[in-house]
Design a protein around this motif. Structure first.
Motif, mmCIF file in Angstrom:
data_model
loop_
_atom_site.group_PDB
_atom_site.id
_atom_site.type_symbol
_atom_site.label_atom_id
_atom_site.label_comp_id
_atom_site.label_asym_id
_atom_site.label_seq_id
_atom_site.Cartn_x
_atom_site.Cartn_y
_atom_site.Cartn_z
ATOM 1 N N MET A 174 0.820 -1.204 0.000
ATOM 2 C CA MET A 174 0.000 0.000 0.000
ATOM 3 C C MET A 174 0.860 1.262 0.000
ATOM 4 S SD MET A 174 -2.998 1.078 2.694
ATOM 5 C CE MET A 174 -3.901 -0.419 2.350
ATOM 6 N N GLY A 175 1.852 1.294 0.867
ATOM 7 C CA GLY A 175 2.727 2.459 0.937
ATOM 8 C C GLY A 175 3.585 2.598 -0.303
ATOM 9 N N ASP A 176 4.076 1.478 -0.827
ATOM 10 C CA ASP A 176 4.865 1.514 -2.060
ATOM 11 C C ASP A 176 4.056 2.131 -3.193
ATOM 12 O OD1 ASP A 176 7.447 0.520 -1.617
ATOM 13 O OD2 ASP A 176 6.742 -1.540 -1.574
ATOM 14 N N THR A 177 2.848 1.632 -3.378
ATOM 15 C CA THR A 177 2.012 2.106 -4.476
ATOM 16 C C THR A 177 1.660 3.575 -4.302
ATOM 17 O OG1 THR A 177 1.087 -0.114 -4.732
ATOM 18 C CG2 THR A 177 -0.118 1.690 -5.735
ATOM 19 N N ALA A 178 1.272 3.957 -3.087
ATOM 20 C CA ALA A 178 0.928 5.354 -2.827
ATOM 21 C C ALA A 178 2.129 6.268 -3.031
ATOM 22 C CB ALA A 178 0.375 5.505 -1.408
ATOM 23 N N THR A 179 3.314 5.800 -2.660
ATOM 24 C CA THR A 179 4.522 6.601 -2.867
ATOM 25 C C THR A 179 4.808 6.771 -4.342
ATOM 26 O OG1 THR A 179 5.436 5.809 -0.766
ATOM 27 C CG2 THR A 179 6.979 6.805 -2.320
#
Length: 421
Positions: A174-179
């Motif tokens: 989730m954080g990877d994609t949002a970043t």
């Protein structure tokens, strides 16, 4: 009208795994010529993840479903830039690019002589974006890590899970994609700035900063209430509502989100007017404090329906925000997601046909390509070097012979083989 919004822009993608490739994939799909520079001899590590071809004709190729999802629409240049010749070739490419995206550990690019300060000397219009766990500076800057590490540092992991249990993990990037999405947004604004001023610039995006942005209300509370520490609340929102996940009679679950202005409509949906006179629920704060009682009341009401769909229909009559808790299989089959191309099918010669996510946004003047492809490792070596550097075939052959260039063994390796094929 231009075919694509980013047509004419060229991006050098020096990233791997998820965050960086997400950023460059968005730009590739919007029309930029994205050259994915993969480090010899293996390329992006996701080439070894996901599902691999089982067909004997494609077995042993560098393709995988994981790689395809995050790197379609790009051209692959596989280069050993730790080799002095490879590094010189990389530097020769820089003046021909508008954007460079990298997600190596902080310091790697600088030690290779590829810091922004060095690269802007040879391309002042370059927009360079570095993506990392925690940034290029600060106490955590040299710490290695991935999505779940940033999640823990951001105070996210501690808030997930049952109140009396262990913290839980969001087991997806989730954080990877949002970043990656944040980085693509920032690069777009930097390019707009460049169009207005003629100047490139350096952009940073970090997983930790992105995760920290996801706290929608708790940070001011912690700041103002010196002795306040948020606690895990399991399947229920800490502010009550009721808002959370609730069990139906058939063993399935629904998600519900009731804001204070929807309380009366919620009571009407339950056909329980007595709740309006119950002193436990007189205000939003009191409903939060008696959230467990409300949960029991709601699940008792849900128990009166034979199935989840009937309960949802009763709530939707009063426009109560609610949804079934779908499995991923159910979500992928949902007609809404299919109609909007949120779930889209792709085809690869080795992998066959399979689904991947679509873009998270739509545009009135642009439609995504229906046929998407992801290159094999080094598949586009020749075309990239010919197109950008006008390199003669004999020079390209020499780079292969000296191990500076590499290519997937299932793809034509040499100029001669390419021509014959």
């Amino acid at each position: 009208m231009m075919k694509s919004m980013l047509q004419g822009y060229r991006v050098l993608d020096m990233t791997q795994i998820v965050a960086g490739p997400t950023c460059s994939r968005i730009m590739a799909e919007l029309g930029a010529d994205v050259i994915k520079l993969e480090l010899a001899p293996y390329g992006d590590r996701t080439r070894f993840g996901g599902l691999k071809p089982r067909d004997p004709a494609h077995k042993g190729s560098s393709q995988s479903t994981y790689y395809f999802q995050h790197n379609h629409s790009k051209r692959s240049l596989a280069l050993d830039w730790k080799n002095p010749q490879g590094l010189a070739l990389l530097r020769a490419l820089i003046p021909h690019f508008d954007v460079l995206v990298e997600n190596f550990s902080p310091g790697v690019m600088e030690r290779a002589g590829l810091s922004y300060e060095e690269l802007k000397k040879i391309n002042p219009r370059l927009v360079m974006c570095s993506i990392s766990l925690a940034g290029q500076t600060g106490p955590l800057s040299q710490k290695p890590g991935y999505d779940y590490i940033a999640q823990a540092y951001a105070g996210i992991t501690d808030l997930i899970g049952d109140p009396d249990g262990d913290p839980a993990l969001i087991t997806m990037a989730m954080g990877d994609t949002a970043t990656g999405i944040s980085a693509a947004m920032a690069i777009g604004y930097a390019l707009l700035h460049r169009e207005r001023t003629g100047q490139g610039q350096y952009v940073e995006a970090t997983l930790l900063d992105t995760y920290f942005q996801m706290h929608e209300v708790a940070i001011p509370r912690v700041s103002l209430r010196k002795n306040y520490t948020p606690r895990r609340t399991g399947s229920q929102h800490p502010d009550g509502g009721p808002t959370g996940v609730f069990k139906c009679a058939d063993g399935s679950y629904i998600a519900l989100a009731i804001l204070p202005h929807q309380w009366k409509a919620f009571v009407q949906a339950l056909d329980a007017p007595e709740l309006l006179d119950d002193p436990r629920y007189a205000t939003a704060a009191l409903r939060r404090d008696h959230n467990e009682d409300l949960k029991n009341t709601l699940e008792g009401w849900l128990g009166g329906f034979d199935n989840r769909d009937d309960a949802l229909a009763a709530l939707e009559k009063h426009r109560i925000p609610c949804a079934p808790v779908l499995t991923l299989n159910e979500a992928m089959a949902h007609p809404h997601l299919k109609q909007r191309n949120t779930v889209r099918q792709v085809h690869d010669a080795g992998l066959g046909s399979f689904d991947i996510p679509g873009l998270p946004v739509t545009f009135s003047s642009w439609k995504p390509e229906k046929k998407l492809q992801a290159g094999l490792l080094g598949e586009h070596n020749e075309s990239v070097l010919r197109d950008i550097l006008a390199m003669p075939d004999e020079n390209i052959e020499q780079l292969y012979d000296e191990g500076v260039l590499i290519k997937d063994k299932t793809a034509p390796r040499s100029i001669k083989e390419t021509t014959e094929t």
